[in-house]
Structure formats: structure tokens, C-alpha cells
Design an enzyme around this catalytic site. Sequence first.
Site, PDB file in Angstrom:
ATOM      1  N   VAL A 272     -39.378  14.039 -10.669  1.00 24.70           N
ATOM      2  CA  VAL A 272     -40.699  14.388 -11.192  1.00 24.70           C
ATOM      3  C   VAL A 272     -41.493  13.117 -11.488  1.00 24.70           C
ATOM      4  O   VAL A 272     -42.681  13.024 -11.181  1.00 24.70           O
ATOM      5  CB  VAL A 272     -40.583  15.271 -12.444  1.00 24.70           C
ATOM      6  CG1 VAL A 272     -41.956  15.515 -13.053  1.00 24.70           C
ATOM      7  CG2 VAL A 272     -39.918  16.604 -12.105  1.00 24.70           C
ATOM      8  N   GLU A 293     -39.067   0.389 -17.684  1.00 30.21           N
ATOM      9  CA  GLU A 293     -37.639   0.072 -17.665  1.00 30.21           C
ATOM     10  C   GLU A 293     -37.129  -0.137 -16.244  1.00 30.21           C
ATOM     11  O   GLU A 293     -36.387  -1.076 -15.976  1.00 30.21           O
ATOM     12  CB  GLU A 293     -36.835   1.231 -18.254  1.00 30.21           C
ATOM     13  CG  GLU A 293     -37.065   1.524 -19.692  1.00 30.21           C
ATOM     14  CD  GLU A 293     -36.351   2.794 -20.078  1.00 30.21           C
ATOM     15  OE1 GLU A 293     -35.581   2.737 -21.043  1.00 30.21           O
ATOM     16  OE2 GLU A 293     -36.551   3.835 -19.415  1.00 30.21           O
TER      17      GLU A 293
END
Length: 502
Positions: A272, A293
Site C-alpha cells: 500500500v 526509514e
Amino acid sequence: MASRITCPVLSTRVTSAEHAATLIAHGDNVGISGFTGAGYPKALPAALHDRMQAAHARGEDFRIGLWTGASTAPDADGVLAEARGVSSRLPYNSDPTMRKLINSGEVDYVDAHLSHSAQHMWFGFYGNLDVAVVEVTAVLPGGLLVPSSSVGNNKTWLDQADRVILEVNHWQPRELEGFHDIYYGTALPPNRRPIELTDPMQRIGEPYLRVDPAKVVAVVETNLPDRNSPFTPPDETSAAIAEHVVDFLRHEVAAGRVPPGLLPLQSGVGNVANAVLAGLDESEFNDLVAFTEVIQDGMLDLIDSGTLTAASATSFGLSDAGVRRFMENIDTYKGRILLRSEEISNHPELVRRLGVIAMNGLIEADIYGNVNSTHVMGSSIMNGIGGSGDFTRNAFLNFFVTPSTAKNGAISTIVPMVSHVDHTEHDVQVIVTEHGLADLRGSSPQDRAPRIIEHCAHPRFRDALQDYFDRAWNARPTARHTPHLLNEALSWHQRYLDTGSM
């Protein structure tokens, strides 16, 4: 295979993985490299697995505390779990074998915020770190280490461990030198100072990891690939979620709350999240930058198209095709991709200062905006909170994105009350499903519930959710701030456990 160990001192410590594994003992706490299947040790875990199984065959216990940056791979977490060789695990796990042992109670799991894991270890909250096992790309003549495809908690593990084992992986591109920015300005309270980073791509450290050569007890050479996860192309559901997010960002720009080039982007891991990135790539937005990240395929696509000018992260998380693309064009990414320690990539001070726009997934959300990111049916851990809390709490704007149902429609991801809370209603701003979007900013609980039900819930569950809210509102006229029917609040979860459907 030309040597990548050009430090005279450390070149004398080259040995086999089997010998290096003998330097780890039962009861040791072992900090290994690795984040999202990138940059983890490849040979040592397998050799340690064999030692553990041999010890168990002799009737001896052999288990370690296993600390990482985040998830690793079946040939790290998986083989150690298979050997029943892990007593405790932190701060994030996605391996199914390890997950099973955690949920059965055999492995103690500390599900920590990623920005906390290194500092809490340094504070002494987790006990002593006996051994660090860290993959690097090369060891330079002076003993400096060229990091590999992730940084994670490696700096802290190398600094704090009593003993260090290095894996020098020839599979990692030697051209990775220069892709990293390792900050050595951290300190313990009360001696901390502000981290002077005001731009996502600003360098505040150095391109190398340091290690005390006296602590290095073994160096192992490998030539083994990262565990790369495939991503599926956006389907109708994820494409609809992406469209809602992009339209909302257009609205924020038009309202003057966000600049035309947006603000630094953070995106969680998964299909997603990649679909949202694809939606941005197809939009009119450009000159974007990421402070995140993990660099996934979708972010690489944005860089290749020019939509994203640069990305700061702590790790790669690419598919096999993404890895090939990166390696074939690695020189074009230098200066546009920067990898940092996760205590910097996820640092609340920096997330808030930069004004990050955060996008993360969830397992379920309730009608008041509380979010469960980690547990299935309240008790079984899925992966962990990871960095979602670091970014959500401190972001300028945060989104939680999810399909409205799971398990082929048997589960509603919008429920009366979440069965576990990772992100409270105070921190959650925007919830998005394929059906729509609920902007929760500045709204009271009684305002949030109708918005979430109308815009986010699957039509099949809307009437039941509205009925729950209406009855809870009327049940106790003196308790309407966040109305609940305590005897029914988790009944949807119990019904699923009893019947297989909510």
C-alpha cells in the site's frame, strides 16, 4: 575475490564463520546488523544455528538475546529461531518462525520504538551487550568500516559491545562507500546537545563506522545477497487509497498549509505504501524529498523519474528487480540517497523540525481514531511498532492507510474499539481506506466517529458501527465524551474468534 580487508591489524583476524560462532556463548546478548532484510550477517547465524543444535542434542541449553536494527531474514532470525536458540528479541521482528515462538511465549519480545532501541541499550535498560555481529562492505587501512546496505543500530552495537565480529560481504557493491552519514555526536543525559540537522540531506557525520580494533575477535568474508522482498503492482484497492492521499495533499497545498513541493516524506514498508508513492509519481507534485526509514522500489521509482530529488533513510528494502536497478546505476544515486543510523533517521527532534509527512499502515483503527499497528485479535504480535510511532507522534501531518477489510472480508479494519493500542487518538490525524478519508485534526471523539464510519468503513459494516455508536451515546448520558458499551466493545473480535467472521 580481491580482499576488502586492507587494515593490517584486522586482516589477521580473518577466520571461518564456524570458528567465529565459537566466540558466542549461551546467555550472551548479541547485537546484529540488519534492517528490513538488508545488511544483516549472512554466515554467522547459520554457523551459530549448528552450534545451538549440537548443544541441544547433548542436552545443553544454548540461547542468546538477539538485538537488531529491525527485521532481518530467514537466514538470520529464521535459522536462530528454528534452532530454538533465542531467549529474547528486540526491537522489531517480521520473521514468521520467530513470530510463532514469540506468540507461544517461548521468546520474550521487547517491541520498542526504533528511535529508542539504541539509546535504551546505551542507558543500560537492556543489560550488557556481549557481542556485536555487523556486516560491512569493506575494512579500510586505518580500520574504518564502509557500511553496507543498512545502518540501523550498528554504530551503537560496535561502540557498546564487549566483542565484535565483522562480516565483510563482497556481494555488497564496493561503490557504497560515500552513501552513508554516521553521526557521532550523541551523548548521555545530562550532556546532550541539539542535533544540528535542518535539511533532510544535510551531512552531520562521516561516511564510515568506527570500531576499536582491540574488540574485534573475528572477521568473516562472505559473498551472499540480502533478502529482497517482492512487491506487487498496485491493485484497485491500493490505487484508490493512493488517490485519496494525493487528493488530500492537493487540498492542503491549496489551503496554504503545505508548500507546493510538499514537506519531507516518510513512507512505511509494504504494497500500500508503494502504491501511494506510485500515486505521487503520477501526480503533478515534483521536487520532493524523503526523510524516512526505508528506501523501497516506489521511492527508487520517484528518484528515477525526477519526482523525488533525494532521500535520507537508514536502509534499503528493495525487490530483486530494484536491487539490480540500483546496482546497475549506483553512481547516479550517490548524493541523492543517504543512509544514517536509525537513531537519526527516526529521531523525534528531527522529524518534528523538518515537518515530515508520515504515511504508515495499520492492522485496525477504531471509531475514535485509536490505531493498532502490531497485534492480531489483541494478543498475537504481527511484526512490531517499528518506526511508525517515531514518525506519527512528531510528524507535521500523518496518514494511516489500510484496506477497509481483511481475510476476504471477514474482518473489518474499522472496529468499535481496537484490541490493542499503539497510536492513541491524540496522535492520529488522517485515516484512509479505499472508500475514503477521515480528517481527524481538531475534532472531538464524537465528531471523529461519524467521519470514520462514513468515509473509511466498508459499507457492509457501516450500519453496525453506527448502531454501536448510537447506542453507546444513549446508554450513559453523563459519559458521552468517548461513548462505549464496555460489554460489547471487543465483541467483534470475539465473534471472529468464535465464528471466523466479524
